[in-house]
Design an enzyme around this catalytic site. Structure first.
Site, PDB file in Angstrom:
ATOM      1  N   THR A 189      68.120   3.382 168.273  1.00  0.00           N
ATOM      2  CA  THR A 189      69.153   3.127 168.705  1.00  0.00           C
ATOM      3  C   THR A 189      70.362   3.980 167.881  1.00  0.00           C
ATOM      4  O   THR A 189      70.379   3.960 166.778  1.00  0.00           O
ATOM      5  CB  THR A 189      70.019   1.816 169.097  1.00  0.00           C
ATOM      6  OG1 THR A 189      69.028   1.104 169.764  1.00  0.00           O
ATOM      7  CG2 THR A 189      71.573   1.621 169.387  1.00  0.00           C
ATOM      8  N   PHE A 219      74.108   4.427 166.881  1.00  0.00           N
ATOM      9  CA  PHE A 219      75.463   3.787 166.683  1.00  0.00           C
ATOM     10  C   PHE A 219      76.569   4.925 166.513  1.00  0.00           C
ATOM     11  O   PHE A 219      76.420   5.785 165.817  1.00  0.00           O
ATOM     12  CB  PHE A 219      75.481   2.652 165.969  1.00  0.00           C
ATOM     13  CG  PHE A 219      74.620   1.508 166.292  1.00  0.00           C
ATOM     14  CD1 PHE A 219      75.088   0.583 167.138  1.00  0.00           C
ATOM     15  CD2 PHE A 219      73.056   1.511 165.924  1.00  0.00           C
ATOM     16  CE1 PHE A 219      74.467  -0.447 167.578  1.00  0.00           C
ATOM     17  CE2 PHE A 219      72.462   0.525 166.419  1.00  0.00           C
ATOM     18  CZ  PHE A 219      73.085  -0.616 167.204  1.00  0.00           C
TER      19      PHE A 219
END
Length: 282
Positions: free
Chosen positions: A172, A174
């Site tokens: 992921t 961010f």
């Protein structure tokens, strides 16, 4: 004095783990929604926010693309987190005790093989950390949660199986957001610039707007489009490029882009992160 860093989710969420990795000496501020996290930064309740923008398996986090451009906030950093799923149960539970597993539907989907092989019934929940909290609160030995190692530490659960995700590349990205822009120091070699734009309603406007990046050798690493206000005719584009706005090739590319756009706005200039240096959270 520690600063407050806003994130969406409950304590122990992967976003909480990202905050802990980026700002270990500051206080993480859990928020119920992405809107709440952004408002916390806007209002000065939090000094910064850390929000997910995309995942290598799940794709883009659509809410962020809609909320961030009009928030008045700036992107000041990025961080990649390799997501590693873990099965966790109450203290003393064993893998052989587990008949049901609870987690966010996306997390359950990323662990299909493990769930199938162990013949577990699934319980879809709002998020991973919340599932860990509920398993801890209910204290049932036959129900486990899929969440981060961080969540197991927060809620006092035993990890029964590690790294149970189907794909090892689950990562992921961010973004760090703030009320004020932060210009990377000249010594920072790899810099990204993120901006949004809307092309004029003329033939081949997008093709022509993008031409300046190709002819000036500017590498565009992301280009996303999404509708504005539910309209099929109003489209905004979100883009990431390598380089700074003051770099001459970027200046020339932006000049050409602006000629074909009705809207153009830089959302942030920040040091580029690397997937290889992303923090694995087990």
């Amino acid at each position: 004095m520690p600063l407050k860093i806003a994130f969406q989710g409950e304590p122990g969420a992967f976003s909480h783990a990202a905050v802990h990795a980026l700002f270990p000496d500051d206080e993480a501020l859990p928020c119920a929604s992405f809107e709440d996290a952004i408002v916390a930064v806007q209002a000065g309740v939090a000094a910064r926010g850390v929000v997910p923008v995309e995942n290598s398996l799940y794709g883009r986090i659509t809410d962020i693309y809609h909320l961030l451009p009009d928030s008045g906030l700036f992107i000041t950093g990025e961080h990649f987190v390799r997501i590693e799923m873990n099965l966790m149960g109450v203290r003393g539970a064993k893998l052989s005790d587990i008949t049901h597993v609870q987690s966010l539907s996306v997390a359950l989907g990323q662990c299909r093989r493990f769930i199938h092989d162990h013949k577990l019934a699934t319980i879809a929940a709002a998020d991973t950390a919340g599932s860990a909290r509920e398993v801890a609160e209910k204290g049932q030995k036959h129900v486990a949660a899929i969440a981060s190692r961080f969540a197991a530490e927060v809620y006092g659960l035993d990890i029964l199986a590690r790294n149970i995700e189907d794909a090892a590349h689950n990562t992921t990205r961010f973004l760090v957001i703030s009320r004020t822009p932060e210009t990377p120091a000249p010594s920072v070699a790899r810099v990204k610039t993120t901006f949004v734009f809307r092309v004029r309603n003329v033939p081949a406007a997008l093709y022509k707007a993008m031409g300046g990046f190709a002819t000036n050798g500017v590498n565009m690493t992301k280009l996303e489009s999404y509708m504005l206000d539910g309209s099929f005719t109003a489209t905004r584009f979100y883009a990431d490029i390598e380089g700074r706005p003051e770099d001459r090739p970027v200046q020339l590319a932006f000049e050409e882009l602006k000629f074909f756009t009705d809207e153009f706005r830089v959302l942030g200039v920040y040091p580029a992160g690397t997937v290889e240096n992303g923090t694995p959270h087990k």
